[in-house]
Enzyme design. Sequence first.
Site, short mmCIF file in Angstrom:
data_model
loop_
_atom_site.label_atom_id
_atom_site.label_comp_id
_atom_site.label_asym_id
_atom_site.label_seq_id
_atom_site.Cartn_x
_atom_site.Cartn_y
_atom_site.Cartn_z
N GLN A 124 0.85 -1.04 0.04
CA GLN A 124 -0.10 0.17 0.09
C GLN A 124 0.84 1.24 -0.07
OE1 GLN A 124 -1.47 1.20 3.75
NE2 GLN A 124 -3.50 1.74 3.18
N SER A 127 0.90 6.83 2.72
CA SER A 127 1.58 7.80 3.47
C SER A 127 2.66 8.40 2.76
CB SER A 127 2.16 7.09 4.85
OG SER A 127 0.92 6.67 5.63
N GLU A 242 -8.68 -1.85 5.59
CA GLU A 242 -7.59 -1.85 6.50
C GLU A 242 -7.81 -2.05 7.84
OE1 GLU A 242 -3.16 0.31 7.03
OE2 GLU A 242 -4.81 1.54 6.56
#
Length: 398
Positions: A124, A127, A242
């Site tokens: 993923q 961030s 998530e």
Amino acid sequence: MTGSIAELRRRVADFLAVHGCRTGEAPSRSRRPGEYVAAARVHQRALADAGLAGITWPQAYGGLGLGPEHRAAFDAEAAGYETFSALFTIGLGMCGPVLLALGTQEQRTRYLPPLLRADEVWCQLFSEPGAGSDLAALATRATPDGDGWRVSGQKVWTTYAHHSDRGLLLARTDPGKPKHRGITMFALDMAAPGVTTRPLRQATGDAEFNEVFLDDVRVGPEDVVGAVDEGWRAATLMLMNERVALADSPIGSPVTLEAVVALARRTGRAGDPVVRKAVADAYVAHQQVELFARRIAGEVSVGRDPGALASIGKLAAGRLATQVAALAMEVAGPDAVAWDPADPDGGLWAYGELYAPSLSIAGGTEQIQRTVLGERVLGLPREPSTDRDVPFRDLRRG
């Protein structure tokens, strides 16, 4: 596949008798990460070949098409065995559901079967150094290039990126729109020219997190997941999955309640009333988390968004991991911080204590989850946001 839960459990038991590896007997992901990843891929492929992978996934993509009660039965039969969830939670629990919901037919056909078989491991790419809890502030840019884009930027805290073949990436495609709009999700080839992965060392000594640098990486129109400039919807769906995945099974939590009970018996503390009460409290919390996870899975399986339920489950699962790690330290006593190198458990208890805080951060901090619950469950006013409608290019950042 159709059939009773009893039949499924029999098949799982037969599979584990041949291919199963008891928890603690598998290669250590911290001491032997390369061996752990290789063993995880072998195990998942064997599971797929046996027709037992993707309990709730559609049959068209290699799954069984069964309900959450079958998934719960699988988990019950596999209790005590290594499932390699640390490597597969992101791909199977987060990327897969997003591709099922938003991917094109071509994307689902291309990506889901090899994802389920571990022929491809996914990560993923969300961030960034300046966009953590405020994910919508991401600055990675996708600039138009013919019928596709060129992506440049930096991601951080990307779990298992250095072992991943592909990832779901968020990039800003229109900086003229407010920060929650003008974002697009892409399926990224981690071996594409311009992708550089650099592992980050953690307090535990592991290097499971990574920085990922994107330098003029080409992505095509076929790589868009969902719609162009509508990536925030995809991101929200991914974050919901998530939290569901973390509520169900916190990523790689190394210290289990079963291991702590076994430790108490080995050290003669199983009869200690203080230890017994602490174990009972942890057991009750564990059952609560497990039952709540089944409720969430049931919501997802019938197409309902569990919403804030996922935040409740994620909070509870993170607290349980911290509770069990602290209990292990108490039971182990001095051996938790100084141990005989010949002890097979060795630094497990210290490792668990160092690892546990990460579970209150991964998937959204406890503070973020509390904010979600305050706004969506208690009806409290939204957090002030003066930049919500300002074009991203006009925001002051840094």
